[in-house]
Design a protein around this motif. Structure first.
Motif, PDB file in Angstrom:
ATOM      1  N   ASP A 112       0.818  -1.220   0.000  1.00 13.21           N
ATOM      2  CA  ASP A 112       0.000   0.000   0.000  1.00 13.21           C
ATOM      3  C   ASP A 112       0.847   1.262   0.000  1.00 13.21           C
ATOM      4  OD1 ASP A 112      -2.295  -1.490  -0.038  1.00 13.21           O
ATOM      5  OD2 ASP A 112      -2.647  -1.387   2.131  1.00 13.21           O
ATOM      6  N   ARG A 113       2.032   1.198   0.572  1.00 12.32           N
ATOM      7  CA  ARG A 113       2.891   2.395   0.585  1.00 12.32           C
ATOM      8  C   ARG A 113       3.834   2.446  -0.618  1.00 12.32           C
ATOM      9  NH1 ARG A 113       5.225  -0.406   5.343  1.00 12.32           N
ATOM     10  NH2 ARG A 113       7.243  -1.335   4.773  1.00 12.32           N
ATOM     11  N   GLY A 114       3.562   1.606  -1.603  1.00 17.55           N
ATOM     12  CA  GLY A 114       4.322   1.651  -2.845  1.00 17.55           C
ATOM     13  C   GLY A 114       5.473   0.683  -2.927  1.00 17.55           C
ATOM     14  N   GLY A 115       5.600  -0.189  -1.923  1.00 17.53           N
ATOM     15  CA  GLY A 115       6.713  -1.136  -1.918  1.00 17.53           C
ATOM     16  C   GLY A 115       6.454  -2.367  -2.769  1.00 17.53           C
ATOM     17  N   ALA A 116       7.505  -3.152  -2.943  1.00 18.67           N
ATOM     18  CA  ALA A 116       7.397  -4.390  -3.712  1.00 18.67           C
ATOM     19  C   ALA A 116       6.517  -5.394  -2.984  1.00 18.67           C
ATOM     20  CB  ALA A 116       8.789  -4.983  -3.941  1.00 18.67           C
ATOM     21  N   GLY A 277      -0.972 -15.209 -13.163  1.00 19.36           N
ATOM     22  CA  GLY A 277      -1.886 -15.079 -12.034  1.00 19.36           C
ATOM     23  C   GLY A 277      -1.526 -13.982 -11.060  1.00 19.36           C
ATOM     24  N   LYS A 278      -0.453 -13.236 -11.333  1.00 19.77           N
ATOM     25  CA  LYS A 278       0.012 -12.217 -10.387  1.00 19.77           C
ATOM     26  C   LYS A 278      -0.221 -10.814 -10.946  1.00 19.77           C
ATOM     27  CE  LYS A 278       3.594 -15.207  -8.468  1.00 19.77           C
ATOM     28  NZ  LYS A 278       5.040 -15.431  -8.277  1.00 19.77           N
ATOM     29  N   ASP A 279      -0.829  -9.950 -10.124  1.00 16.38           N
ATOM     30  CA  ASP A 279      -1.007  -8.564 -10.533  1.00 16.38           C
ATOM     31  C   ASP A 279       0.350  -7.858 -10.508  1.00 16.38           C
ATOM     32  OD1 ASP A 279      -0.709  -6.523  -8.155  1.00 16.38           O
ATOM     33  OD2 ASP A 279      -1.688  -8.279  -7.290  1.00 16.38           O
ATOM     34  N   PRO A 280       0.462  -6.691 -11.176  1.00 22.36           N
ATOM     35  CA  PRO A 280       1.790  -6.076 -11.343  1.00 22.36           C
ATOM     36  C   PRO A 280       2.417  -5.468 -10.103  1.00 22.36           C
ATOM     37  CG  PRO A 280       0.085  -4.737 -12.379  1.00 22.36           C
ATOM     38  CD  PRO A 280      -0.560  -6.032 -12.001  1.00 22.36           C
ATOM     39  N   THR A 281       1.761  -5.484  -8.946  1.00 21.76           N
ATOM     40  CA  THR A 281       2.479  -5.091  -7.729  1.00 21.76           C
ATOM     41  C   THR A 281       3.493  -6.167  -7.348  1.00 21.76           C
ATOM     42  OG1 THR A 281       0.894  -6.080  -6.166  1.00 21.76           O
ATOM     43  CG2 THR A 281       0.472  -3.808  -6.884  1.00 21.76           C
ATOM     44  N   GLY A 316       8.043  -4.728   0.496  1.00 18.49           N
ATOM     45  CA  GLY A 316       7.703  -3.480   1.172  1.00 18.49           C
ATOM     46  C   GLY A 316       8.588  -2.302   0.833  1.00 18.49           C
ATOM     47  N   GLU A 317       9.765  -2.545   0.234  1.00 15.47           N
ATOM     48  CA  GLU A 317      10.680  -1.458  -0.111  1.00 15.47           C
ATOM     49  C   GLU A 317      10.387  -0.961  -1.531  1.00 15.47           C
ATOM     50  OE1 GLU A 317      12.862   0.008   1.916  1.00 15.47           O
ATOM     51  OE2 GLU A 317      12.152  -1.308   3.530  1.00 15.47           O
ATOM     52  N   VAL A 318      10.606   0.318  -1.755  1.00 17.57           N
ATOM     53  CA  VAL A 318      10.181   0.947  -3.009  1.00 17.57           C
ATOM     54  C   VAL A 318      11.190   0.738  -4.134  1.00 17.57           C
ATOM     55  CG1 VAL A 318       9.607   3.142  -4.116  1.00 17.57           C
ATOM     56  CG2 VAL A 318       8.796   2.656  -1.790  1.00 17.57           C
ATOM     57  N   GLN A 319      12.459   0.946  -3.885  1.00 14.46           N
ATOM     58  CA  GLN A 319      13.473   0.862  -4.928  1.00 14.46           C
ATOM     59  C   GLN A 319      14.244  -0.452  -4.835  1.00 14.46           C
ATOM     60  OE1 GLN A 319      13.965   2.909  -7.482  1.00 14.46           O
ATOM     61  NE2 GLN A 319      12.358   4.345  -6.821  1.00 14.46           N
TER      62      GLN A 319
END
Length: 396
Positions: A112-116, A277-281, A316-319
């Motif tokens: 939700d906070r933009g992480g992997a 089967g996996k969304d792009p997040t 959970g990490e962004v980069q």
């Protein structure tokens, strides 16, 4: 294949859309497409298991949308071609069990906070061996299985073999390389499900020699470059003798079991994460698409003949925590300079990747057969070469 000048043999395979593992991939991705069409914020990790007369769809899905899981599974089976009980499995009579749950809130808070959506290592690869900048062996293997499906569905102008073929099938090709160039195909394997009409009348445990030749003529010869066929080329058509019992009747299928078929045919490393089967997040899908996109643009810009990119993420990490480029000595600029330039040009966060490649669309079922890469179709945005001009401007 520019890394090594010595003689070497390279083998790779592909499977048809009717192979049980690919059937599972397609069901998972069709579920994803149905949900993402209605809810762009959905979290989908859909797994499918296929066996005798039964489909089990499980995984974790969090969404405000509703999807008819059983209907999706049956329509996929029908579209693939399991429409008759003679194949031992058909969309009318198979059972479908829905075992889907919800995504863990512990994972969701990191996404939700933009992480992997997970940890992992992803690889992207490109090589100037073909016009789609993919390794030649996997390109040919896919063409063989696509031709199997095409002839089964629409027939062949060469002979009438298609009416006797079933949905399940595999192909494999071995190429001999010298000085980095494919010289000949030494072994070509085509295993295809078929009806009993193709059996030898004198030996019902074997496909007839005439049927084998018809498969070579209708499937292999139209798609394999003629310069690769030599006196040393061996064709192996249904090597066990016959392939009447196939599909889920003879073999279980599961989502994510054909990873090298999905990617580069063993010509590049694989991080181990499945796509379907996996969304792009889930970065094991989206980041793999991104690093293929970047590798392809580097090669298309003629900055290297061959390029392998590795990116690693933490849940959970962004980069990414690491990002490396290897051009195997073929680069016209330093690999470290390439890394620095790419990091400046492209946002490698999950959100950045999704936006750059426009991944929140119902495009995924098409990816589940015949490879995720090397296909010039409008949905496959990761195959675009729109960074070429910018890279050439930056790096000359």
């Amino acid at each position: 294949m520019v890394r090594n000048g010595r003689q070497r043999f390279v083998t790779t395979e592909s499977v048809t859309e009717g192979h049980p593992d690919k059937l599972a991939d397609q069901i998972s991705d069709k579920v994803l497409d149905e949900i993402i069409r209605k809810d762009h914020k959905a979290r989908v990790a859909c797994e499918t298991y296929v066996t005798h007369g039964l489909i089990i769809v499980g995984g974790e899905i969090t969404t405000s949308a509703w999807a008819d899981i059983a209907g999706i599974a049956r329509s996929t089976i029908k579209d693939v071609g399991y429409i008759d009980p003679k194949y031992g499995f058909d969309y009318h009579t198979c059972g479908v069990l829905n075992a889907v749950g919800r995504q863990s809130p512990d994972i969701a808070q990191g996404v939700d906070r933009g992480g992997a959506g997970d940890q992992g290592v992803m690889y992207g690869y490109a090589i100037n061996e073909t016009d789609v900048l993919m390794p030649l062996p996997i390109v040919i293997a896919h063409k063989l299985t696509e031709q199997l499906a095409r002839v089964r569905k629409t027939g062949s102008p060469i002979n009438n073999i298609g009416q006797f073929l079933g949905p399940d099938g595999k192909a494999q090709i071995t190429l001999r390389y010298e000085e980095g160039r494919a010289i000949e195909a030494t072994d070509i394997v085509i295993s295809t499900q078929h009806t009993e009409e193709l059996l030898d009348e004198k030996d019902p445990l074997q496909m007839s020699l005439e049927a084998r030749q018809r498969i070579i003529d209708a499937i292999a010869m139209p798609v394999i470059p003629s310069y690769l066929i030599t006196d040393n080329t061996h064709f192996h058509i249904n090597p066990t003798g016959k392939f009447v019992v196939g599909g889920p009747q003879s073999d279980t299928g599961m989502t994510g079991r054909k990873l090298e078929v999905d990617t580069y045919g063993g010509m590049a490393p694989h991080g181990g994460g499945a796509f379907s089967g996996k969304d792009p997040t889930k970065v094991d899908r989206s980041a793999t698409y991104m690093v293929r996109y970047l590798a392809k643009n580097i090669v298309a810009a003629e900055l290297a003949q061959e390029c392998l990119i590795q990116a690693a993420y933490i849940i959970g990490e962004v980069q990414p925590v690491s990002f490396t480029i290897d051009t195997f000595g073929t680069g016209k600029v330093n690999d470290q300079l390439l890394e620095k330039t790419i990091m400046e040009l492209v946002d490698l966060s999950p959100k950045g990747i999704i936006e750059k490649l426009d991944l929140l669309r119902p495009i995924y079922q098409k990816t589940a057969s015949y490879g995720h890469f090397g296909r010039n179709e409008p949905e496959f945005t990761w195959e675009k070469t729109d960074l070429v001009e910018l890279l050439q401007k930056k790096l000359g």
